[in-house]
Design a protein around this motif. Structure first.
Motif, PDB file in Angstrom:
ATOM      1  N   TRP A 113       0.830  -0.121  -6.973  1.00 26.18           N
ATOM      2  CA  TRP A 113       1.477  -0.912  -5.924  1.00 26.18           C
ATOM      3  C   TRP A 113       2.843  -0.323  -5.606  1.00 26.18           C
ATOM      4  N   THR A 142       0.848  -1.198   0.000  1.00 29.70           N
ATOM      5  CA  THR A 142       0.000   0.000   0.000  1.00 29.70           C
ATOM      6  C   THR A 142       0.884   1.249   0.000  1.00 29.70           C
ATOM      7  N   TRP A 184      -6.133  -5.256  -2.893  1.00 30.58           N
ATOM      8  CA  TRP A 184      -5.201  -5.663  -3.949  1.00 30.58           C
ATOM      9  C   TRP A 184      -5.455  -7.096  -4.365  1.00 30.58           C
ATOM     10  N   ALA A 232      -6.683  -2.495   4.368  1.00 28.46           N
ATOM     11  CA  ALA A 232      -5.750  -3.006   3.372  1.00 28.46           C
ATOM     12  C   ALA A 232      -5.863  -4.516   3.370  1.00 28.46           C
ATOM     13  N   ALA A 261      -7.864  -0.144   0.328  1.00 28.94           N
ATOM     14  CA  ALA A 261      -6.554  -0.463  -0.246  1.00 28.94           C
ATOM     15  C   ALA A 261      -6.583  -1.969  -0.495  1.00 28.94           C
ATOM     16  N   TYR A 302      -1.731   6.742   0.739  1.00 30.13           N
ATOM     17  CA  TYR A 302      -2.982   6.368   1.417  1.00 30.13           C
ATOM     18  C   TYR A 302      -2.919   6.829   2.879  1.00 30.13           C
TER      19      TYR A 302
END
Lengths: 379, 100
Positions: free
Chosen positions: A287, A78, A182, A151, A180, A82
């Motif tokens: 990323w 992250t 991914w 995250a 966040a 952020y």
């Protein structure tokens, strides 16, 4: 039907000495036949931890396998901005309550960390263990704006999607999500396409695979001819995954093997996947270390924008100038360097004074290396 | 919710204590569902510590099932038959490939 009681062996036999030794032997037989050492990436930070804690890394090296850590640490990948956006908000606005996972609060940025920052009056930062806990904070504190700064990879995303869905259903106006989130397969594709690291095979993350199943990785053998195996988190699990990869290389038959069948279903968790599909949409995410990757992040679908903290508070998620001079977390995440290759490692960067997120997170390769290798000194 | 929670990325406590909490989640020590509590939740026992978990992602889960819990949600069932099959495979491997 009488249910057989699960005995303790189901929990403990994955660390048995004879099993570990025979797996290592079988791996060395495979690499001996292949005739060269193998480089295998363990994508997930928890696998990195298993390898270090059980002392398997040097034993694997003797068996002809070098393990390389991958990007599987959501806190690590992250980007700082952020944190900086949420720090700006919580220091400038009253009655903001940020809930986030513990290691997220310790990531050092140019604006400090969530742990060290001084929130505006009535605002605060709380560590939560589950996204639902943040939602409960919103219910209990109607006078505050509660933001869950979440995250995570596919393992965590369904829990977050469920929570946001609940907030929408309950028409909770003071809850929002800073996402966040991914996705692992696009990151693996980016690593393979960049060609920067020569990788003979992947150990796929077990609990990401619980959600996405086997087919999500099919492009790896089909498009890149690279073998891989889904593995669990006990020492014998990881070795079984490595043995499977070595076997695939020897036979010249790359595939996506599932060596964590007691937990991972081929199709993943359909309920969780449906929930992700319902609530979230892919976008080109940024990323740390890997940069922008197409369809590699998830964000709330437009109809849930009221619950999107970026929209609600006009957060500026923009890359700042790189300020962490010397921190090479990005290269560690790509498997380009080992933690000990970073000049800060064990010198000005340690778990008490982390200079970058790879030294913060429990899944961060630097923290794990530091903890399990004689205080970070190069061996 | 419950007094203690499984894992999470908790870090409000001293380093080592929270690290052990963390291990619980990441290594996913399986827990056993001991009761259903309504609203899609249930109590999960981790070798003596009982926590409330959200079971909504596993609609078919029953009392007595072993599950993997992450961030407060059960995400998978532990299939004991498969676990035994893998352990059996290890035993066979020890015979075929004994570590001398």
């Amino acid at each position: 039907m009488a249910r057989k009681k699960p005995s303790r062996e189901l929990l403990s036999d994955w660390r048995s000495g004879p099993t570990i030794r025979s797996l290592l032997k079988a791996i060395s037989v495979e690499t001996g036949t292949i005739g060269r050492p193998l480089r295998i990436m363990e994508v997930c930070g928890t696998h990195t931890m298993t390898l270090h804690r059980s002392g398997l890394k040097p034993l694997l090296r003797e068996a002809g396998v070098a393990m390389v850590s991958g990007p599987g640490c959501p806190v690590c990948i992250t980007p700082d901005y952020y944190h900086e956006a949420i720090i700006d908000l919580v220091t400038s606005r009253k009655n903001i309550l940020v809930g986030t996972f513990g290691d997220m609060t310790r990531v050092p940025t140019a604006r400090g960390s969530l742990q060290t920052t001084v929130p505006a009056p009535g605002s605060e930062i709380r560590i939560v263990y589950s996204p639902e806990e943040a939602l409960e904070l919103a219910v209990k504190n109607p006078e505050k704006e509660v933001i869950f700064f979440g995250a995570g990879f596919e393992t965590t995303i369904p829990a977050i999607a469920f929570t946001v869905k609940r907030a929408a259903a309950e028409n909770l106006k003071n809850f929002s999500l800073l996402a966040a989130l991914w996705l692992i397969p696009p990151a693996l594709q980016a690593i393979l396409e960049s060609g920067e690291v020569a990788i003979d095979g992947f150990i796929y993350p077990g609990h990401v695979s619980v959600i996405i199943g086997q087919k999500a990785y099919r492009f790896v053998p089909e498009k890149f001819g690279v073998p891989g195996a889904i593995a669990g988190f006990e020492p014998a699990d990881v070795l079984l995954g490595i043995l499977s990869v070595a076997r695939q290389i020897r036979l010249g038959r790359p595939e996506v093997a599932n060596e964590y069948r007691r937990v991972v279903q081929a199709e993943g968790n359909p309920r969780a996947l449906a929930l992700m599909e319902e609530m979230l949409e892919p976008y080109e995410a940024d990323w740390r270390g890997l940069g922008r990757i197409k369809r590699s992040g998830l964000r709330l679908k437009p109809r849930f924008l009221e619950l999107d903290a970026v929209r609600k508070f006009n957060l500026q998620l923009r890359p700042a100038k790189p300020l962490k001079l010397g921190c090479r977390c990005g290269e560690v995440l790509k498997g380009l360097i080992e933690p000990v290759d970073c000049p800060l490692f064990g010198r000005s960067c340690d778990p008490e004074h982390p200079r970058g997120p790879c030294m913060v997170s429990y899944e961060g390769a630097c923290l794990i290396e530091y903890k399990y290798s004689s205080g970070g000194r190069k061996q | 919710m419950s007094k203690r929670r499984p894992g999470g990325h908790g870090q409000s406590m001293p380093f080592l204590v929270s690290y052990r909490l963390e291990e619980k989640m990441c290594l996913a020590v399986p827990g056993k569902v001991v009761s259903l509590e309504g609203n899609g939740t249930g109590k999960v026992d981790y070798l003596g510590t009982t926590v409330l978990a959200n079971l909504s992602l596993l609609p078919e889960v029953k009392v007595g099932d072993w599950v993997i819990v992450h961030a407060g949600f059960a995400i998978s069932r532990l299939d004991q038959k498969e676990a035994r099959r893998t352990l059996k495979l290890f035993k066979e491997l020890e015979k075929i490939s004994p570590a001398d």
